[in-house]
Write a protein that holds these residues in place. Structure first.
Motif, PDB file in Angstrom:
ATOM      1  N   ILE A 199       0.840  -1.204   0.000  1.00 11.25           N
ATOM      2  CA  ILE A 199       0.000   0.000   0.000  1.00 11.25           C
ATOM      3  C   ILE A 199       0.871   1.248   0.000  1.00 11.25           C
ATOM      4  O   ILE A 199       0.623   2.211  -0.747  1.00 11.25           O
ATOM      5  N   PHE A 200       1.905   1.250   0.853  1.00  7.61           N
ATOM      6  CA  PHE A 200       2.823   2.393   0.901  1.00  7.61           C
ATOM      7  C   PHE A 200       3.438   2.658  -0.471  1.00  7.61           C
ATOM      8  O   PHE A 200       3.450   3.805  -0.953  1.00  7.61           O
ATOM      9  N   LYS A 201       3.947   1.600  -1.098  1.00 13.08           N
ATOM     10  CA  LYS A 201       4.654   1.753  -2.373  1.00 13.08           C
ATOM     11  C   LYS A 201       3.756   2.390  -3.426  1.00 13.08           C
ATOM     12  O   LYS A 201       4.173   3.331  -4.129  1.00 13.08           O
ATOM     13  N   HIS A 202       2.526   1.902  -3.520  1.00  9.52           N
ATOM     14  CA  HIS A 202       1.664   2.403  -4.599  1.00  9.52           C
ATOM     15  C   HIS A 202       1.102   3.779  -4.276  1.00  9.52           C
ATOM     16  O   HIS A 202       0.894   4.587  -5.190  1.00  9.52           O
ATOM     17  N   HIS A 203       0.847   4.064  -2.991  1.00 11.04           N
ATOM     18  CA  HIS A 203       0.472   5.444  -2.653  1.00 11.04           C
ATOM     19  C   HIS A 203       1.608   6.391  -3.017  1.00 11.04           C
ATOM     20  O   HIS A 203       1.374   7.490  -3.555  1.00 11.04           O
ATOM     21  N   LEU A 204       2.808   5.973  -2.721  1.00  8.39           N
ATOM     22  CA  LEU A 204       3.960   6.817  -3.031  1.00  8.39           C
ATOM     23  C   LEU A 204       4.102   7.002  -4.538  1.00  8.39           C
ATOM     24  O   LEU A 204       4.363   8.116  -5.012  1.00  8.39           O
ATOM     25  N   ASP A 205       3.913   5.914  -5.302  1.00  8.23           N
ATOM     26  CA  ASP A 205       4.005   6.018  -6.762  1.00  8.23           C
ATOM     27  C   ASP A 205       2.950   6.967  -7.316  1.00  8.23           C
ATOM     28  O   ASP A 205       3.178   7.658  -8.319  1.00  8.23           O
ATOM     29  N   LEU A 206       1.785   6.966  -6.700  1.00  8.74           N
ATOM     30  CA  LEU A 206       0.694   7.807  -7.179  1.00  8.74           C
ATOM     31  C   LEU A 206       0.819   9.257  -6.711  1.00  8.74           C
ATOM     32  O   LEU A 206       0.001  10.101  -7.092  1.00  8.74           O
ATOM     33  N   HIS A 221       0.453  10.122  -3.552  1.00  5.76           N
ATOM     34  CA  HIS A 221      -0.354  10.298  -2.339  1.00  5.76           C
ATOM     35  C   HIS A 221       0.590  10.261  -1.126  1.00  5.76           C
ATOM     36  O   HIS A 221       0.675   9.249  -0.427  1.00  5.76           O
ATOM     37  N   ASN A 222       1.252  11.357  -0.883  1.00  5.31           N
ATOM     38  CA  ASN A 222       2.316  11.341   0.116  1.00  5.31           C
ATOM     39  C   ASN A 222       1.781  11.115   1.525  1.00  5.31           C
ATOM     40  O   ASN A 222       2.358  10.355   2.315  1.00  5.31           O
ATOM     41  N   SER A 223       0.688  11.767   1.850  1.00  7.38           N
ATOM     42  CA  SER A 223       0.146  11.615   3.199  1.00  7.38           C
ATOM     43  C   SER A 223      -0.320  10.189   3.447  1.00  7.38           C
ATOM     44  O   SER A 223      -0.078   9.604   4.511  1.00  7.38           O
ATOM     45  N   GLU A 224      -0.998   9.618   2.431  1.00  8.07           N
ATOM     46  CA  GLU A 224      -1.456   8.234   2.568  1.00  8.07           C
ATOM     47  C   GLU A 224      -0.277   7.275   2.664  1.00  8.07           C
ATOM     48  O   GLU A 224      -0.327   6.279   3.393  1.00  8.07           O
ATOM     49  N   ALA A 225       0.779   7.568   1.908  1.00  4.34           N
ATOM     50  CA  ALA A 225       1.966   6.722   1.976  1.00  4.34           C
ATOM     51  C   ALA A 225       2.584   6.770   3.362  1.00  4.34           C
ATOM     52  O   ALA A 225       2.986   5.738   3.928  1.00  4.34           O
ATOM     53  N   TYR A 226       2.642   7.990   3.947  1.00  4.35           N
ATOM     54  CA  TYR A 226       3.196   8.109   5.289  1.00  4.35           C
ATOM     55  C   TYR A 226       2.321   7.359   6.300  1.00  4.35           C
ATOM     56  O   TYR A 226       2.825   6.689   7.207  1.00  4.35           O
ATOM     57  N   GLU A 227       1.003   7.463   6.098  1.00  6.24           N
ATOM     58  CA  GLU A 227       0.094   6.769   7.010  1.00  6.24           C
ATOM     59  C   GLU A 227       0.295   5.260   6.935  1.00  6.24           C
ATOM     60  O   GLU A 227       0.323   4.564   7.958  1.00  6.24           O
ATOM     61  N   ALA A 228       0.460   4.731   5.703  1.00  9.81           N
ATOM     62  CA  ALA A 228       0.711   3.296   5.540  1.00  9.81           C
ATOM     63  C   ALA A 228       2.038   2.903   6.181  1.00  9.81           C
ATOM     64  O   ALA A 228       2.162   1.822   6.778  1.00  9.81           O
ATOM     65  N   LEU A 229       3.010   3.764   6.071  1.00 11.00           N
ATOM     66  CA  LEU A 229       4.327   3.495   6.668  1.00 11.00           C
ATOM     67  C   LEU A 229       4.214   3.356   8.187  1.00 11.00           C
ATOM     68  O   LEU A 229       4.793   2.449   8.791  1.00 11.00           O
ATOM     69  N   THR A 230       3.449   4.255   8.779  1.00 14.50           N
ATOM     70  CA  THR A 230       3.344   4.210  10.243  1.00 14.50           C
ATOM     71  C   THR A 230       2.561   2.998  10.723  1.00 14.50           C
ATOM     72  O   THR A 230       2.718   2.570  11.873  1.00 14.50           O
ATOM     73  N   GLN A 231       1.712   2.415   9.847  1.00 14.45           N
ATOM     74  CA  GLN A 231       0.909   1.260  10.234  1.00 14.45           C
ATOM     75  C   GLN A 231       1.677  -0.048  10.112  1.00 14.45           C
ATOM     76  O   GLN A 231       1.212  -1.087  10.579  1.00 14.45           O
ATOM     77  N   ASN A 232       2.828  -0.026   9.460  1.00 14.04           N
ATOM     78  CA  ASN A 232       3.569  -1.262   9.204  1.00 14.04           C
ATOM     79  C   ASN A 232       4.122  -1.830  10.507  1.00 14.04           C
ATOM     80  O   ASN A 232       4.877  -1.162  11.211  1.00 14.04           O
ATOM     81  N   CYS A 243      10.670   1.434   4.024  1.00 12.84           N
ATOM     82  CA  CYS A 243       9.676   2.350   3.458  1.00 12.84           C
ATOM     83  C   CYS A 243      10.034   3.801   3.763  1.00 12.84           C
ATOM     84  O   CYS A 243       9.889   4.688   2.903  1.00 12.84           O
ATOM     85  N   LEU A 244      10.471   4.031   4.979  1.00 13.52           N
ATOM     86  CA  LEU A 244      10.858   5.394   5.354  1.00 13.52           C
ATOM     87  C   LEU A 244      11.988   5.894   4.471  1.00 13.52           C
ATOM     88  O   LEU A 244      11.984   7.043   3.992  1.00 13.52           O
ATOM     89  N   ARG A 245      12.968   5.032   4.248  1.00 14.43           N
ATOM     90  CA  ARG A 245      14.091   5.416   3.394  1.00 14.43           C
ATOM     91  C   ARG A 245      13.598   5.737   1.979  1.00 14.43           C
ATOM     92  O   ARG A 245      14.020   6.712   1.364  1.00 14.43           O
ATOM     93  N   GLN A 246      12.687   4.899   1.476  1.00 14.46           N
ATOM     94  CA  GLN A 246      12.154   5.130   0.133  1.00 14.46           C
ATOM     95  C   GLN A 246      11.343   6.417   0.080  1.00 14.46           C
ATOM     96  O   GLN A 246      11.407   7.165  -0.899  1.00 14.46           O
TER      97      GLN A 246
END
Length: 1347
Positions: A969-976, A978-989, A998-1001
């Protein structure tokens, strides 16, 4: 259940779909002229079956040659049911000759296949290689093989060893009327020709590999024979009578002799011994015909003779006596007695009322015949001549001609409807359509080799053009235009019907004695249009039987109970009445209801209502009367439904080896069995015919059941219980069967689409993602049929292998290929594989693998409402179709619906079973992972996010799966983006390692996109140190100018009010810039960095305004860096010791001033940038002085508390140079003079660069005074050392400060006059005159005087 076979057969036409027949023509010209008044013989056809055609391991298995003759032409085609034969069609054209009836005979030897041809003027022999000698290896693995006709063009057919002219003495009485030929054991070719004047002439060619002359023998009625050498007979011919005119001739070799059997016009059968040259037997065939009075006077022009030999019965003969209204077959057995005498034993006499016999064939047990009735309809029947006391012929249901009228619904377009019928795989051959099109165009242009689709377009253009040209009005209603369309399309359709009927006329019949395969040979004998007769299943037999047969039957193989059997027959008779009562319009409505997924039961009720309201012939009453005769209708219906249901308990076949230890030869033979295009067409069209028949059967049965409900107790003896069973059990089963057979009928007539290569490649990639890539691709085993139906595609790519494996897992692999048994098994198993209620899912999987998305969507649509098997698998397939068509959201919905069936259906279990994941992962999670990979491969990140979010709810207890899904989820939000959603997915991992990745990416990607605002503002709860570490490691490991990680880290700390960390970052950045980027740009950035660092420290309390600086040469430890080695190559055991310096605010200010001076130097003298970056303060002063940047040099000196002497000396030297320099020096001086701030003195007089330089020096001396005037001293010393006179202002200013030092300087440089003058002035000053010039106050003077 296993299908029950009846005694009847059904004709299956292997329809051709190629518009051009690829016959290679071989002209044969012996220089003959056409005979005057030549006789025209009817077209004929025949076939030759290889001796080992029934052996699986033979190269000639299921292989045969068939031919047709027409005038001067013989067309030969070699055909195989196992492999496609290349170059297999040849046309022999004999100039000015006519091929005789029976004039083509083929025999095989160990090394050759020999074709013998008789014409009315010549005889010919073609020697071709035997298939077993054409391949060096026994293992033939190719899907295509060369035919024996491949090299026929290389043969010298006209050579004397292969062809000869029949001598004029033989044909002087006219053309021979029939013939036969055979090959003797010694290799001689014998041709028996029936003379029109009676008797038989035998022309013999020597063996093809030896030299010899041609001989001619004449067989006479008087049992005498004369040998004729060369071309001229030497004996006188006896009396000849037309009574012994030979109508049919046949030959059989027995006991090293050749027996020639001749059926003559006088109804007598004569047998000649070729070796003895005598007539050994003469028998009157009328003796075997009862009530033959008057027949003797008739000429037996239509008599026929056939032979059959078997090891059990010996040689049998079958004579057909053509008598008007009562033709008869007499089967006789040749019996040898003592003294070389022979007699005939009568076995059976069989009668037929058909008038026009086309051909018949005799086997060791049966007679097969083909007739044409008065309406030109083909009639085929067969009978067992040994065990048929009632003389009942068995039925063969021939291919019905296409419907004479096409029903067009009100909602249908006439053009589309007619095109669909014309180009249906089962109705018209390409030849018929091409001929009709040529006539319709009035022969304006010839149709060349065009594809099936192109032909369709040509037909459309031709009919529409004809319609347009006939229109005279410019405006007419839509209904009028529709009527015009129907009129012109029906005209073209009628033309196609005529040609289809002409091309479907039978020419011959062939029965293989090795496989018992029966074929009808028709006018178009090209490959693909030979009719095959297949055994009929019992339930189809009942529905198709002619009325006279159906009413005369008393038992059926469907049941052993005679009572139930009689009820079944009565029930089927009722079904026939229902079928006849259903109008074409109502049949169409029923079809439409099934197509539109309406209830079959409701549709049957509507048809029944229509039948009841239009019952003008009292059909319903007749049905009611018959129904009352059925004692147990429920039992009869259950037997029929059981036989109609193709559902099996277990999956058909398997992909593994058939039996362990099989030889390679056996496996290869099985891999080719029934794999040719002909076999594909026959098997799949047989399935289509079966499903069409059974769909009608189920339709009529459903209507009849509804009628039963309407009649109620009037016809039911059992009362309400049976009605309840009928309503709750039998009617739903019939409805389900009707839907199933309609589906099979639909798919067996649906054409496969041609697929572009790029779509095939994309599909293979998707299958690889799903780990289903072992499914056969579209290119493998590609049929020559163009186009092919989807069922043919399925049989060819997947089903045939499964079916053959299943058959040979249950029988011996060395058993003979018995046609009826094998083909019925193959057809039944293929239907079971297609049956939607069976657990196997190979057919939809094949459609998916071959990119048949439209057909697959239609398949899933048709089974949706009523099929409860493989629901999830079908939803998955539908999702695949939506993906291929770009409808991702629909695809996702289907994939989600399929997930509930993952653990229940074999296809979905196989889909998830190949997943190489932890065993703890649930099947549903494995399924989601597969689909996620598929969606990623297609490139639909939004759908990946949706499905992964759903999958997380399934992985509550599986931390690893949750981590993988959150990472996705993080990867594809980031690709799209969707930075906030990507960060949210990162924190849920939940996985720390994945979270860090993910944080590094996130850091890297947002930096690359320059979306630094988002990156800085994220809260990073519990991840602050990790973020700093990541950014620091990136900053220290990458190019300083290409990436802005230091600035990002500075912004990160500033945003969190951590000013000291921010200052540290910028100071480190500035230090690295000075070391690594020695350019003007680098120096500019360094200045900015130091300035930012100063600002940061000034924002915090003074006691905390300090930073830590790694000493010069320190190494940064980057996360993940490899361990360091010492000089010996060993890993360092002790940690690296580093020196730490504390930098306070004033230290930073020094660095700032120094860096600013470096930048100033680089701006005014760019070459200096390379060395200024690492220069110390002392060095910088020197560089600045050299460049003329004295302000900067003084600033550095003051900051670092350096002596200003070098600055004054440098400026003094420049003044000296200007003093004595030319104009060029003057011009150059203005650039560095401008870089220094002069005192703002208003000067009205124009000054030179020299004046400005002296003024700058004077201002510096005034500004930077010292207690002992050392700067004046060093300036004067410099001037005097260069011999430059001292300026008055300089002497004046210095003597006011330190006159003694000035005097000392004068003396040092031997300036005695100046020194003496200075002393005198100084004495005067002491005396009070000019004391102010020496800085002497009045009080000092008084004090001096007093003392």
């Amino acid at each position: 259940m296993a299908a029950v076979l009846e005694r009847s057969f059904i004709e299956i036409c292997g329809f051709e779909r190629e518009t051009l027949h690829r016959f290679r023509e071989v002209p044969v010209n012996l220089g003959l002229s056409a005979l005057p008044g030549g006789v025209k013989f009817p077209d004929s056809a025949g076939a030759f079956h290889y001796e080992e055609s029934g052996k699986l391991l033979s190269v000639t298995s299921n292989r045969f040659i068939h031919w047709s003759t027409s005038g001067d032409t013989v067309q030969l085609v070699e055909q195989s049911l196992d492999t496609n034969l290349l170059n297999n069609a040849v046309k022999l054209k004999f100039s000015h000759c006519t091929v005789l009836p029976g004039g083509v005979n083929i025999q095989e030897t160990l090394n050759n296949v020999i074709i013998l041809v008789c014409t009315n003027q010549s005889i010919h022999r073609l020697v071709l290689p035997h298939p077993s000698r054409m391949y060096r290896s026994e293992l033939v693995t190719e899907l295509h093989m060369q035919s024996i006709f491949t090299d026929v063009m290389k043969l010298s057919v006209q050579d004397s060893s292969h062809s000869a002219v029949i001598p004029s003495s033989v044909v002087q009485t006219g053309s021979p009327i029939t013939s036969t030929a055979w090959l003797s054991q010694s290799g001689e070719a014998h041709y028996a020709l029936a003379s029109p004047a009676g008797g038989i002439m035998v022309v013999t060619l020597p063996p093809h590999d030896t030299q010899g002359s041609v001989s001619v023998l004449e067989l006479k009625r008087s049992s005498m024979m004369w040998r004729l050498s060369g071309w001229m007979p030497t004996a006188i011919r006896g009396e000849q009578s037309p009574a012994d005119l030979v109508l049919s001739v046949a030959v059989r070799e027995l006991e090293e002799d050749s027996f020639i059997f001749a059926l003559c016009q006088d109804h007598k059968l004569r047998m000649w011994s070729f070796r003895e040259q005598a007539c050994l037997l003469e028998a009157d065939m009328l003796e075997y015909m009862p009530a033959c009075k008057g027949v003797k006077r008739l000429s037996g022009q239509g008599h026929r003779l056939r032979l059959a030999f078997s090891s059990t019965t010996g040689l049998c003969l079958c004579v057909y006596l053509a008598v008007p209204q009562r033709g008869q077959f007499a089967v006789l057995q040749l019996v040898a007695t003592d003294n070389n005498r022979y007699s005939l034993d009568h076995i059976s006499s069989l009668f037929t009322t058909q008038e026009t016999l086309v051909d018949f064939a005799l086997t060791s047990t049966d007679i097969w015949g083909v007739w044409v009735d008065d309406s030109n309809t083909t009639v085929v029947k067969y009978i067992n001549f040994e065990h048929n006391t009632a003389g009942q012929w068995n039925q063969v249901f021939v291919q019905p001609p296409p419907e004479e009228e096409v029903h067009i619904g009100v909602d249908q377009d006439p053009r589309e409807t007619y095109l669909e019928v014309l180009f249906s795989p089962l109705r018209f051959t390409a030849s018929a359509i091409v001929k009709a099109l040529q006539i319709y165009r009035r022969g304006s242009e010839r149709i060349t080799d065009v594809s099936w689709e192109t032909l369709k377009k040509e037909v459309t253009v031709a009919v529409e053009s004809e319609l347009q040209s006939s229109v005279t009005e410019f405006e007419f209603s839509q209904e009028e235009y529709r009527q015009l369309q129907v009129e012109f399309w029906s005209k073209f359709y009628a033309c196609c019907l005529q040609y289809q009927e002409a091309l479907s006329m039978p020419l011959g019949l062939t029965v293989s004695q090795h496989t018992n395969m029966v074929c009808l040979l028709k006018k178009s004998v090209f490959q693909g249009f030979v009719s095959f007769l297949l055994p009929c299943f019992a339930v189809d037999h009942l529905y198709l039987s002619y009325d006279e047969y159906l009413f005369s039957e008393e038992e059926t193989p469907l049941t052993e109970d005679p009572e139930v059997g009689r009820d079944i027959l009565q029930l089927v008779q009722c079904l026939r009445l229902v079928s006849d009562a259903v109008s074409g319009e109502m049949a169409y409505e029923m079809e439409k209801a099934l197509e539109h997924l309406q209830s079959p039961e409701r549709a049957a009720e509507l048809v029944l209502e229509n039948m009841l309201s239009n019952d003008n012939d009292n059909v319903i009453e007749d049905i009611q009367n018959k129904l009352q005769d059925i004692r147990n209708p429920m039992a009869a219906m259950m037997v029929l439904l059981r036989e109609l249901d193709l559902e099996t308990d277990s999956e058909v076949g398997g992909d593994g080896p058939i039996t362990p230890g099989q030889s390679l030869n056996m496996r290869i033979s099985l891999s080719q069995l029934y794999g040719s295009s002909s076999a594909v067409s026959v098997v799949c069209q047989a399935v289509c015919h079966m499903t069409m028949t059974r769909a009608l059967f189920c339709r009529d049965l459903l209507i009849l059941q509804k009628l039963y409900l309407r009649f109620g107790d009037n016809v039911f003896l059992g009362g309400g219980a049976q009605l309840l069973q009928l309503q709750q059990d039998l009617i739903p089963r019939s409805s389900h069967l009707l839907s199933s057979y309609y589906l099979l009928k639909h798919i067996s007539q649906s054409l496969a689409s041609s697929v572009p290569v790029d779509i095939i490649d994309a599909n293979l990639q998707h299958l690889t993602v799903l780990e289903l890539s072992d499914t056969p691709a579209l290119s493998t085993n590609r049929s020559v049929l163009s186009p092919q139906t989807v069922v043919e595609l399925f049989y060819q790519t997947a089903a045939r292998r499964i079916i053959i494996s299943h058959i040979y897992s249950q029988q011996q692999s060395n058993s003979l290929l018995h046609w009826s048994h094998m083909i019925s098994n193959v057809v039944n198993l293929l239907a079971q594989l297609l049956w939607p209620s069976n657990p196997g899912f190979q057919f939809p999987e094949c459609l998916m693998a071959n990119c048949q998305y439209t057909q697959l969507q239609e398949y899933v649509r048709l089974i949706g409402p009523w099929c409860q098997v493989n629901i999830g698998s079908c939803r998955f397939m539908l999702g695949q179709c939506y993906l291929a068509n770009g409808e991702g959201q629909k695809a996702l919905q289907c994939f989600q619906e399929a997930a509930t069936e993952v653990e229940k259906e074999e296809f979905l279990m196989r889909l998830t079973g190949s997943e190489e994941e932890e065993p703890a992962s649930t099947p549903r999670l494995q399924y989601y992972n597969k689909v996620l990979r598929l969606l990623e491969d297609v490139g639909l990140p939004e759908l990946v996010i949706q499905l992964a979010s759903l999958a997380i709810t399934e992985a509550v207890s599986d931390v690893n799966s949750q981590a993988a899904l959150w990472t996705r989820i993080f990867k594809h939000h980031l690709d799209l983006g969707h930075n906030s959603e990507a960060y949210e997915a990162l924190t849920q991992n939940p996985d720390c390692s994945m979270q860090l990745d993910c944080l590094r990416q996130l850091v890297v990607v947002l930096c690359e996109r320059s979306q630094l605002q988002d990156l800085v503002q994220f809260p990073y709860v519990n991840l602050h140190d990790e973020v700093v570490s990541i950014i620091e490691s990136r900053a220290r490991g990458l190019d300083l100018l290409a990436h802005n990680y230091y600035e990002l880290l500075y912004a990160f700390h500033i945003n969190r009010h951590n000013y000291r960390k921010a200052g540290t970052v910028m100071f480190e950045f500035g230090m690295r810039l000075g070391r690594e980027v020695r350019t003007r740009l680098g120096l500019q950035k360094q200045v900015n960095c130091y300035l930012a660092a100063l600002n940061c420290l000034r924002l915090i309390r003074p006691e905390y305004a300090w930073i830590v600086q790694p000493a010069s040469g320190a190494v940064y430890e980057r996360p993940g860096a490899s361990p360091k080695r010492n000089s010996d190559g060993e890993f360092s055991s002790e940690p690296v010791k580093r020196q730490v310096d504390i930098l306070e605010l004033r230290d930073l200010e020094k660095e700032y001033i120094l860096s600013r001076s470096r930048l100033t130097l680089a701006q005014h003298h760019p070459p200096s940038a390379a060395i200024a970056g690492s220069a110390s303060a002392v060095e910088m002063v020197s560089l600045l002085v050299q460049t003329g940047l004295f302000d900067s040099a003084l600033s550095v000196c003051q900051t670092f508390r350096l002596n200003l002497t070098p600055v004054f000396e440098g400026l003094t030297f420049k003044c000296v140079k200007l003093q004595f320099g030319g104009e060029e020096t003057q011009n150059e001086a203005w650039s560095w003079l401008a870089a220094n701030q002069l005192s703002s003195v208003v000067n009205t007089k124009e000054s030179s660069a020299t004046d400005e330089a002296w003024r700058l020096l004077a201002s510096y001396l005034d500004r930077y005074s010292s207690s002992n005037a050392q700067y004046h001293r060093c300036v004067i010393n410099k001037l005097l050392s260069h011999g430059v006179p001292l300026p008055d202002w300089l002497v004046k200013s210095y003597k006011a400060v330190d006159a003694a030092s000035l005097l000392r300087l004068f003396l040092n440089f031997d300036l005695l006059d100046a020194a003496a003058e200075l002393v005198l002035e100084y004495v005067d000053a002491l005396l009070g005159r000019g004391h102010q010039y020496f800085g002497i106050e009045v009080l000092q003077i008084i004090s001096t005087v007093v003392h």
